[in-house]
Design a protein around this motif. Structure first.
Motif, PDB file in Angstrom:
ATOM      1  N   MET A   1      44.184  21.988  46.182  1.00  0.00           N
ATOM      2  CA  MET A   1      43.365  22.939  45.438  1.00  0.00           C
ATOM      3  C   MET A   1      42.944  24.059  46.375  1.00  0.00           C
ATOM      4  O   MET A   1      43.031  23.917  47.592  1.00  0.00           O
ATOM      5  CB  MET A   1      42.148  22.223  44.855  1.00  0.00           C
ATOM      6  CG  MET A   1      41.162  21.745  45.911  1.00  0.00           C
ATOM      7  SD  MET A   1      40.146  20.344  45.390  1.00  0.00           S
ATOM      8  CE  MET A   1      41.030  19.007  46.244  1.00  0.00           C
ATOM      9  N   PRO A   2      42.468  25.175  45.844  1.00  0.00           N
ATOM     10  CA  PRO A   2      41.968  26.224  46.729  1.00  0.00           C
ATOM     11  C   PRO A   2      40.636  25.814  47.346  1.00  0.00           C
ATOM     12  O   PRO A   2      39.852  25.077  46.732  1.00  0.00           O
ATOM     13  CB  PRO A   2      41.781  27.426  45.792  1.00  0.00           C
ATOM     14  CG  PRO A   2      41.594  26.823  44.444  1.00  0.00           C
ATOM     15  CD  PRO A   2      42.420  25.575  44.425  1.00  0.00           C
ATOM     16  N   ALA A   3      40.371  26.278  48.562  1.00  0.00           N
ATOM     17  CA  ALA A   3      39.048  26.137  49.148  1.00  0.00           C
ATOM     18  C   ALA A   3      38.105  27.135  48.484  1.00  0.00           C
ATOM     19  O   ALA A   3      38.545  28.050  47.779  1.00  0.00           O
ATOM     20  CB  ALA A   3      39.113  26.387  50.655  1.00  0.00           C
ATOM     21  N   ALA A   4      36.815  26.966  48.703  1.00  0.00           N
ATOM     22  CA  ALA A   4      35.855  27.908  48.145  1.00  0.00           C
ATOM     23  C   ALA A   4      36.159  29.329  48.603  1.00  0.00           C
ATOM     24  O   ALA A   4      35.993  30.293  47.852  1.00  0.00           O
ATOM     25  CB  ALA A   4      34.436  27.506  48.531  1.00  0.00           C
ATOM     26  N   SER A   5      36.665  29.468  49.831  1.00  0.00           N
ATOM     27  CA  SER A   5      36.989  30.796  50.366  1.00  0.00           C
ATOM     28  C   SER A   5      38.207  31.406  49.705  1.00  0.00           C
ATOM     29  O   SER A   5      38.405  32.628  49.741  1.00  0.00           O
ATOM     30  CB  SER A   5      37.217  30.704  51.876  1.00  0.00           C
ATOM     31  OG  SER A   5      38.313  29.843  52.165  1.00  0.00           O
ATOM     32  N   GLY A   6      39.059  30.590  49.089  1.00  0.00           N
ATOM     33  CA  GLY A   6      40.253  31.090  48.426  1.00  0.00           C
ATOM     34  C   GLY A   6      40.124  31.150  46.921  1.00  0.00           C
ATOM     35  O   GLY A   6      40.958  31.751  46.246  1.00  0.00           O
ATOM     36  N   SER A   7      39.073  30.543  46.380  1.00  0.00           N
ATOM     37  CA  SER A   7      38.920  30.472  44.937  1.00  0.00           C
ATOM     38  C   SER A   7      38.343  31.759  44.373  1.00  0.00           C
ATOM     39  O   SER A   7      37.570  32.463  45.030  1.00  0.00           O
ATOM     40  CB  SER A   7      37.994  29.296  44.570  1.00  0.00           C
ATOM     41  OG  SER A   7      37.770  29.248  43.172  1.00  0.00           O
ATOM     42  N   ASP A   8      38.689  32.064  43.125  1.00  0.00           N
ATOM     43  CA  ASP A   8      38.065  33.185  42.426  1.00  0.00           C
ATOM     44  C   ASP A   8      36.727  32.770  41.835  1.00  0.00           C
ATOM     45  O   ASP A   8      35.990  33.606  41.314  1.00  0.00           O
ATOM     46  CB  ASP A   8      38.984  33.713  41.332  1.00  0.00           C
ATOM     47  CG  ASP A   8      39.238  32.690  40.228  1.00  0.00           C
ATOM     48  OD1 ASP A   8      39.136  31.473  40.503  1.00  0.00           O
ATOM     49  OD2 ASP A   8      39.544  33.106  39.098  1.00  0.00           O
ATOM     50  N   SER A   9      36.406  31.480  41.933  1.00  0.00           N
ATOM     51  CA  SER A   9      35.128  30.965  41.436  1.00  0.00           C
ATOM     52  C   SER A   9      34.621  29.904  42.402  1.00  0.00           C
ATOM     53  O   SER A   9      34.766  28.702  42.154  1.00  0.00           O
ATOM     54  CB  SER A   9      35.290  30.380  40.023  1.00  0.00           C
ATOM     55  OG  SER A   9      34.045  29.918  39.526  1.00  0.00           O
ATOM     56  N   PRO A  10      34.036  30.314  43.530  1.00  0.00           N
ATOM     57  CA  PRO A  10      33.567  29.348  44.527  1.00  0.00           C
ATOM     58  C   PRO A  10      32.620  28.296  43.949  1.00  0.00           C
ATOM     59  O   PRO A  10      32.598  27.155  44.423  1.00  0.00           O
ATOM     60  CB  PRO A  10      32.857  30.229  45.565  1.00  0.00           C
ATOM     61  CG  PRO A  10      33.506  31.570  45.424  1.00  0.00           C
ATOM     62  CD  PRO A  10      33.815  31.710  43.964  1.00  0.00           C
ATOM     63  N   MET A  11      31.855  28.656  42.923  1.00  0.00           N
ATOM     64  CA  MET A  11      30.930  27.695  42.333  1.00  0.00           C
ATOM     65  C   MET A  11      31.679  26.492  41.754  1.00  0.00           C
ATOM     66  O   MET A  11      31.222  25.343  41.850  1.00  0.00           O
ATOM     67  CB  MET A  11      30.083  28.354  41.237  1.00  0.00           C
ATOM     68  CG  MET A  11      29.066  27.409  40.609  1.00  0.00           C
ATOM     69  SD  MET A  11      28.052  28.193  39.335  1.00  0.00           S
ATOM     70  CE  MET A  11      27.031  29.239  40.366  1.00  0.00           C
TER      71      MET A  11
END
Length: 421
Positions: free
Chosen positions: A301-311
């Motif tokens: 999965m994406p990390a929070a730094s790579g996500s478009d929705s860190p939440m």
């Protein structure tokens, strides 16, 4: 007679609205994940399709399309349409990609092709209104799913998250790609996303057309029949596929049953790629049971730094420790959003579509996921996992336990909203 105070009338209005909301909410029982079988999953396609109110159909071909190349193929095929183009998506935002799609649709409409476009009213709320008007003026039928109104107040949280296209009733595309410029390129940086969709030929196209028809008829009342939309489809390959998309009353949606059931049936491997991975307790228990059976369980999965929705990613963090204690391997990709929604089970059965591994997709949104039985396609999905997995960070249990207090606060606070993220 005395006039009633304003608060009395406001109370009646509030009660009426609440009743309307309650009436329109879809209640269902979640599946109990205790299903088991001695049979390998490649013998259980009739069961999986039957449980998800579908039918597995043989004789199909599947082409895997990654990242921006998907739109190159899609628009080429749209421009080749002779009779009908049916397009459905969640996100449509102004930009280069929107302009290219607009031009392709206009080209076909001017050629006399029937073009039906269904957009989610919330996900596509920033679409250029002039563009919509011009599409309609050129003959394209454009509709929005669940526009804000008193009639839809109870289902405004229910979004059309499907991404699909059916051309002439003979070929179809299904996956995770949206119409925003972040889906161009090749996931080469943080501004360009990774995604996977499939290009389908064969009898399965009827099922995809049926999924489009479901929401189109729901928004417009229009039905369509005949060879231009449902032609006779002969075998063109040897891949069995079934489509999960139905949302029956008082029962779990088909996509939820499918994703949860296969966790219980794996014998060797469960590899999941998903951008929003927030499993419920019962799914975590099924993953843990799979590990105890000797199944190799991995999630990318994406990390929070790579996500478009860190939440969303922080909400997923809530159960990381529990999953790792049970032997589930978790990988986070920090470089950009990995938006593909893929599963591979025992290197022979795989899933692809629009469905995230979270409550919003499983319980609320309208989604579509394809179950595909083919070792070649499964191998391609595993290669995609390995491609991004090489640059991902595997989360280590002991290090994770020592993450900062602020991180833990974010995780727990975000999880409180997991039903609506």
């Amino acid at each position: 007679m005395f006039a009633s105070p304003l608060w009395v009338w406001l109370s009646f209005v509030l009660i009426a609205v609440l009743l309307l909301v309650i009436y329109s909410i879809r209640w269902h029982r979640s599946p109990i994940l205790q299903v088991s079988s001695e049979s390998p999953i490649d013998q259980l396609m009739p069961s999986l399709s039957g449980l998800t109110l579908s039918t597995a159909v043989d004789g199909n071909t599947v082409d895997v399309l990654q990242n921006g190349r998907f739109f190159d193929v899609l628009m080429e095929r749209i421009r080749a349409a002779q009779h009908t183009v049916h397009f459905e998506t969640f996100l449509w935002k102004p930009g280069e990609l929107a302009n290219r799609m607009f031009a392709a649709f206009i080209d076909r409409a001017r050629a006399g092709v029937t073009v039906r476009i269904l957009l989610d009213a919330q996900g596509s709320k920033t679409i250029d209104k002039d563009m919509v008007q011009r599409l309609r003026e050129q003959g394209c039928k454009v509709k929005f799913f669940h526009k804000k109104s008193l009639y839809t107040i109870g289902v405004l949280n229910d979004r059309d998250h499907r991404k699909l296209c059916v051309i002439d009733g003979r070929e179809a595309f299904v996956g995770g790609h949206c119409v925003t410029d972040e889906w161009l390129g090749d996931a080469e940086d943080g501004q360009h996303f990774s995604d996977v969709s499939v290009w389908l030929h064969g009898p399965i196209v009827h099922s995809i057309q049926g999924a489009f028809s479901e929401n189109w008829a729901g928004e417009t009342g229009e039905l369509f029949v005949g060879d231009e939309v449902f032609p006779v489809l002969e075998r063109v390959g040897d891949i069995p596929i079934h489509a999960a998309f139905a949302k029956p009353e008082n029962s779990a949606p088909a996509v939820k049953i499918l994703h949860h059931a296969v966790l219980c049936l794996a014998k060797k491997r469960i590899w999941i790629q998903n951008p929003y991975f927030i499993p419920k307790v019962e799914a975590i228990a099924a993953l843990a049971a799979a590990v105890r059976r000797g199944v190799d369980v991995r999630v990318l999965m994406p990390a929070a730094s790579g996500s478009d929705s860190p939440m969303v990613q922080h909400a997923g963090h809530r159960h990381f420790e529990q999953m790792m204690r049970h032997g589930v391997r978790l990988f986070e990709y920090p470089h950009t959003l990995l938006h593909q929604k893929l599963m591979v089970v025992d290197s022979c059965w795989c899933a692809v579509g629009s469905t995230n591994f979270d409550d919003r997709s499983f319980d609320t949104n309208d989604e579509i996921t394809l179950g595909i039985l083919d070792r070649g396609i499964a191998a391609q999905f595993e290669q995609i996992f390995e491609r991004y997995g090489q640059r991902a960070e595997e989360i280590q249990l002991e290090k994770w336990r020592k993450r900062g207090v602020l991180h833990k606060i974010k995780d727990n606070a975000a999880y409180l909203l997991n039903d609506v993220l």
